[in-house]
Design an enzyme around this catalytic site. Sequence first.
Site, PDB file in Angstrom:
ATOM      1  N   ASP A  50       0.835  -1.223   0.000  1.00 40.51           N
ATOM      2  CA  ASP A  50       0.000   0.000   0.000  1.00 40.51           C
ATOM      3  C   ASP A  50       0.861   1.260   0.000  1.00 40.51           C
ATOM      4  O   ASP A  50       0.586   2.210  -0.732  1.00 40.51           O
ATOM      5  CB  ASP A  50      -1.018   0.008   1.159  1.00 40.51           C
ATOM      6  CG  ASP A  50      -0.420  -0.073   2.554  1.00 40.51           C
ATOM      7  OD1 ASP A  50       0.776  -0.427   2.687  1.00 40.51           O
ATOM      8  OD2 ASP A  50      -1.144   0.228   3.531  1.00 40.51           O
ATOM      9  N   SER A 153      -5.283  -2.805  15.164  1.00 41.95           N
ATOM     10  CA  SER A 153      -5.910  -2.192  16.343  1.00 41.95           C
ATOM     11  C   SER A 153      -5.555  -0.708  16.416  1.00 41.95           C
ATOM     12  O   SER A 153      -6.380   0.124  16.796  1.00 41.95           O
ATOM     13  CB  SER A 153      -5.475  -2.910  17.615  1.00 41.95           C
ATOM     14  OG  SER A 153      -4.068  -2.846  17.755  1.00 41.95           O
ATOM     15  N   ASP A 197      -5.221   0.279   6.239  1.00 40.87           N
ATOM     16  CA  ASP A 197      -5.986  -0.045   7.451  1.00 40.87           C
ATOM     17  C   ASP A 197      -7.127   0.939   7.674  1.00 40.87           C
ATOM     18  O   ASP A 197      -8.245   0.557   8.013  1.00 40.87           O
ATOM     19  CB  ASP A 197      -5.059  -0.027   8.673  1.00 40.87           C
ATOM     20  CG  ASP A 197      -3.920  -1.021   8.516  1.00 40.87           C
ATOM     21  OD1 ASP A 197      -4.002  -1.854   7.602  1.00 40.87           O
ATOM     22  OD2 ASP A 197      -2.963  -0.953   9.297  1.00 40.87           O
TER      23      ASP A 197
HETATM   24  P1  NG1 Z   1      -0.331  -3.362  10.626  1.00 42.11           P
HETATM   25  O1  NG1 Z   1       0.981  -3.562  11.184  1.00 42.11           O
HETATM   26  O2  NG1 Z   1      -1.151  -4.564  10.580  1.00 42.11           O
HETATM   27  O3  NG1 Z   1      -1.066  -2.222  11.244  1.00 42.11           O
HETATM   28  C1  NG1 Z   1       0.923  -2.221   8.510  1.00 42.11           C
HETATM   29  C2  NG1 Z   1       0.489  -0.885   7.884  1.00 42.11           C
HETATM   30  C3  NG1 Z   1      -0.348  -1.104   6.620  1.00 42.11           C
HETATM   31  C4  NG1 Z   1       0.376  -2.035   5.654  1.00 42.11           C
HETATM   32  C5  NG1 Z   1       0.762  -3.335   6.401  1.00 42.11           C
HETATM   33  C6  NG1 Z   1       1.545  -4.295   5.546  1.00 42.11           C
HETATM   34  C7  NG1 Z   1       0.026   1.039   9.361  1.00 42.11           C
HETATM   35  C8  NG1 Z   1      -0.970   1.716  10.219  1.00 42.11           C
HETATM   36  N1  NG1 Z   1      -0.347  -0.138   8.816  1.00 42.11           N
HETATM   37  O4  NG1 Z   1      -0.193  -2.906   9.048  1.00 42.11           O
HETATM   38  O5  NG1 Z   1      -0.604   0.147   6.012  1.00 42.11           O
HETATM   39  O6  NG1 Z   1       1.491  -1.419   5.097  1.00 42.11           O
HETATM   40  O7  NG1 Z   1       1.558  -3.049   7.551  1.00 42.11           O
HETATM   41  O8  NG1 Z   1       0.812  -4.683   4.433  1.00 42.11           O
HETATM   42  O9  NG1 Z   1       1.138   1.532   9.207  1.00 42.11           O
END
Ligand code: NG1
Length: 479
Positions: A50, A153, A197
């Site tokens: 993303d 979360s 997210d």
């Molecule tokens: P998580 O760690 O599950 O919140 C993070 C990033 C996403 C995306 C994923 C990997 C944030 C808030 N979330 O997710 O945008 O890059 O890692 O696909 O930074």
Amino acid sequence: MSAGDIWQESNKDDSILKLEHHFSQTFQKGKPEYYVKVPGRVNLIGEHVDYCGYSVFPMAIKQCIIVAAKRLSGHNIVRITNTDTQSYEDVSQTISDIDAVTIGKSQSWTNYFFCGIKGAQEYMTEKQLKTVENVGFLFAVSGNIPESAGLSSSSALVTAALISTLAGYGVSVPRHQLAEISAKCERYIGTAGGGMDQAIAIHAKKGFASRINFNPLTIQQFRLPDDVTFIVAQSLAIKNKAASNDFNTRVVECRLASQIIAKSQNIDWKNLTVLSQLQKTLKYSLDEMIKLVHQHLHKSKFTKNEICEILSVTEDELNVISLTPNTTNVLEFYLHQRALHVFKEAKRMEKFCEECENSCSPIELGELMNLSHTSLRDLYDCSQSDLEELIELCKQGGAYGCKLTGAGWGGCVVIMVPSNIKEKFIQFLKDKFYSKRSVDKNKLTKVIFATKPSDGAFIFKSPGVEIDKLYELPPLKIL
Ligand code: NG1
């Protein structure tokens, strides 16, 4: 869900009643006026792409954050409490003192909440909306999304804070803009996330997985195969991505990969920050981009000095142009592997959508999830030993496919299984994986559970509360 229905009917289940009780006990100010509910998510494919501008394919889960809110007239303060008083301290803060620099200094739960409040304030300033003088808030928060488990979360909390604040100020914001504001303000915590997210938290639709495209943000809803069940299983390895620089190092590696390839193609590399932008500029297919990776990025590590030489900049210049504050001390970067993962994952994501639209074969979809995981492990280097053990067991237990979900380095796996083996499969993982670890029997349903695509964020008011008449505030409305 249409853009107009972020306000929904009251929905008073047990968790709301508990939250309402906690609110009344803590603040001794009667009942909340309104509630905001924001779900967590799993990502089925399109992992770590993303922030490179490529599409992702998540679905919301029923685990969520709920905020109970009440406005305070005559006070410019916010008081925040959590139903889990053992883990999270109460906080009281003057709203005008919330600033981005202080938020970035610690990853306390209230700082995530402050990101959302800050985002709401900035939106209002930018749009030159009349600020509501002397209005404060009482917020009580409850949540059942496992923390630091890759189930989003943190974004659910930030998004819930953002919506609660905007709603309280009576500001109407279209959903797609809410997702963008929320992604931007969460970055105050220090991670350079891409926006998946927050977008799914706001746009999810019950019964569907969502394809999320960026720049501009658009959403397409997809049905998943009928006869499969998605299971989420925690590896029990906790990873707080804001507390280390692993996540931002990956973001930076992808940025450097795009800049080095751009330079090799005589493109103004300094303004190129994401791989999809490079692809758009070159008008190449993903396969052509993969060829460029092989031609211009060696497999062995790049040292910082080498990168400076290739880009003809000093280290200080590189720090400013390409790195984040918490990655300036990183000295080695793996650019070939990271860029290869991104382009191949973007291809897998396209195939996944085509498959959902056409034969929707669980075997094909499962295989794409498996390939995604292998790439996350081998090219992106963001798996971990407990995660790997879990993945192996999922395969032995008869899964169609499984992969880590979210950032990785721990957290959860998402598994697609035939619906008729769902119970047997869960029992298999309990016997083979969780029995070896000390998990409280009563908590097992939180560490492994079947899930279905749920709805995105919504607001509902407390029954009997005439919100618009309480104070002389603009009406509470979100488009
Ligand atoms: P998580 O760690 O599950 O919140 C993070 C990033 C996403 C995306 C994923 C990997 C944030 C808030 N979330 O997710 O945008 O890059 O890692 O696909 O930074």
